[in-house]
Design an enzyme around this catalytic site. Structure first.
Site, PDB file in Angstrom:
ATOM      1  N   GLU A  89      75.929  52.129  41.537  1.00  0.00           N
ATOM      2  CA  GLU A  89      75.514  52.196  42.939  1.00  0.00           C
ATOM      3  C   GLU A  89      76.240  51.186  43.817  1.00  0.00           C
ATOM      4  O   GLU A  89      75.611  50.270  44.385  1.00  0.00           O
ATOM      5  CB  GLU A  89      73.991  52.021  43.047  1.00  0.00           C
ATOM      6  N   GLU A 136      70.324  58.090  36.647  1.00  0.00           N
ATOM      7  CA  GLU A 136      69.027  57.496  36.989  1.00  0.00           C
ATOM      8  C   GLU A 136      68.204  58.525  37.738  1.00  0.00           C
ATOM      9  O   GLU A 136      68.716  59.190  38.649  1.00  0.00           O
ATOM     10  CB  GLU A 136      69.157  56.282  37.938  1.00  0.00           C
TER      11      GLU A 136
END
Ligand code: IFM
Length: 484
Positions: A175, A382
């Site tokens: 991320e 995720e």
């Protein structure tokens, strides 16, 4: 199997994910030095309740039991991150063998239990020394400094040298949007800076680090290794189809998604992104040749997904300041150059984070990345939800909301598979409750409940449910969910 069950491909990986700072603890052991998250969490007012990762889930000492727990639950793959300051404390120079040994032992234990490891090199814990002291003489370094990307290249080579003979799946970054825009833009993440130009510089240097790191990994790893990256693309939707709202969507798409996929997949920063941010920076930090480096072949793309975003145009220039976009209220915007954009609550029930539950965004993203990166396998690296889980009288933890959340999102993955996306696996976030960054320990994302006083782990009903799904490779209709 009943006709109504959704069947996943036999080789589909059923995984769970964690990150070093969120679970390891042992922050001063075996030569580890502070990361930017140690500094940030120890700064009063930065993390709810003053929580820190000092002890976290004590995984650094309990890793063998944690692997056993995964094995008992039938988890087939484990995505974890390596703590940079544990293996290369100052972010420069030689590695610390004890740090590397920890991860080698962890990987060996996973392999013994037939659990496929996926390593993430960088999940936000930059060695503090790289943030504070910089060769250019800058008072503050970190990702806005170009040299950090080259330090990451060196670190990637070190970890590949230590684990490359036993790990096949490698992600460079987790991320990068959060590292750049929450770390240097809104300042709600470490190192807590609020400088829009620094956030854009950080984004570029993270792209560069990804490219340099991917190259470094490939120069060390055997040919079978797969090198990718885990992004948190935003499924961003316009509030209405009015041209101004469509333009708001375009601007957020540029800053949330294309600022990374442009350099990584196409070797470019899109013109509209450069134009939207021109009054903040001239992008002269992008050097000749950088965009060739950022665009490396990818063995996979990891998609981290929780919730969609809904945006509209706004008359208020500072509309995106205190935000409803799921990353905590902030005085400073994480969207440089996207003034006059409002974020709205998407429809759907809310999780304990206040994030709306809408699995359709996951299907959309998987299909979008299939189109954008044809032939590149995808993972959901995720996905999960925080709820206010509490043990019952008998100690059991019943979390039907999470079971529903997971069921909905796995159905969305199945939908994407049916529509042609090459999704190879799913990693539930998270294996266990852990340090949820600026929210501290108050938000529980785990399938396994952690009692932070005793460090006792208790699988929640969602863990038992997920174990059944993983064992059968099939998703039963919601009314047959095995909740206890
Ligand atoms: O806990 C985080 C994780 O570290 C990165 N992705 C989002 C999760 C939930 O906020």
């Amino acid at each position: 199997m009943t006709d109504a069950n959704l069947r996943f491909p036999p080789a589909f990986l059923w995984g769970a994910a964690t990150a070093a700072y969120q679970i390891e603890g042992a922050v001063r052991e075996d030569g580890r030095t502070p990361s930017i998250w140690d500094t940030f969490s120890h700064t009063p007012g930065k993390v709810l309740g003053g929580d820190t990762g000092d002890v976290a889930c004590d995984h650094y000492h309990r890793w063998r039991d944690d692997v056993r727990l995964m094995a008992d639950l039938g988890i087939g793959a484990y995505r974890f991150s390596v703590s940079w300051p544990r293996v290369q404390p100052t972010g420069r120079g030689p590695a610390v063998q004890r740090g590397l040994d920890f991860y080698r032992a962890l990987v060996d234990e996973l392999l013994t239990h037939d659990i496929t490891p996926m390593v993430t090199l960088y999940h936000w814990d930059l060695p503090q020394e790289l943030e504070s002291a910089f060769p250019s003489g800058s008072p503050a370094g970190g990702w806005p400094e170009r040299d950090t990307a080259f330090r990451f290249e060196e670190y990637a080579g070190i970890v590949a040298g230590a684990l490359g003979d036993r790990v096949e799946w490698w992600a460079t970054l987790n991320e990068p949007w959060c590292s750049a825009f929450l770390g240097y833009g809104s300042g709600v993440h470490a190192p807590g800076r609020t400088d829009p130009a620094a956030a854009l510089r950080a984004a570029h240097h993270l792209n560069l680090a990804h490219g340099l790191g991917a190259r470094a990994l490939r120069s060390v790893l055997p040919g079978r290794a797969q090198v990718g990256v885990c992004l948190n693309p935003s499924a961003v939707r316009p509030l209405t189809s009015a041209p101004a709202d469509l333009d708001a969507r375009r601007r957020i798409d540029a800053l949330a998604n294309r600022v990374f996929t442009g350099p990584m997949l196409r070797g470019t920063y899109d013109d509209d992104l450069l134009a939207d941010t021109a009054r903040i920076t001239d992008w002269s930090f992008v050097h000749d040749g950088d965009l060739g480096v950022t665009r490396q072949p990818l063995g996979f793309i990891g998609i981290n997904y929780y919730s969609p975003a809904v945006v509209s145009a706004s008359a208020d220039a500072a509309a995106n300041g205190p935000r409803l976009d799921g990353h905590g209220a902030a005085e400073h915007s994480p969207w440089p150059g996207a003034d006059h954009v409002s974020f709205h609550r998407a429809p759907g029930e809310l999780t304990a984070m206040g994030w709306p539950v809408d699995p359709t965004g996951l299907t959309d993203l998987l299909l979008e990345y299939t189109a954008q990166a044809p032939g590149v396998p995808l993972f959901v690296t995720e996905n999960g939800a925080a709820y206010d889980d509490k043990p019952g009288a008998a100690g059991q933890v019943h979390d039907p909301d999470r079971v529903r959340y997971l069921h909905g999102h796995l159905t969305a993955v199945h939908q994407a598979l049916l529509s042609g996306a090459d999704v190879r696996g799913y990693f539930l976030w998270s294996l266990m409750d852990n340090f949820e960054w600026a929210y501290g320990y108050g938000k529980r994302f785990g399938a396994v409940y952690v009692d932070y006083d005793t460090q006792v782990r208790t699988p929640k009903s969602s863990a038992h449910w997920y174990a059944k799904v993983a064992a059968s490779g099939e998703l039963a209709p919601p009314d047959q969910e095995g909740e206890r």
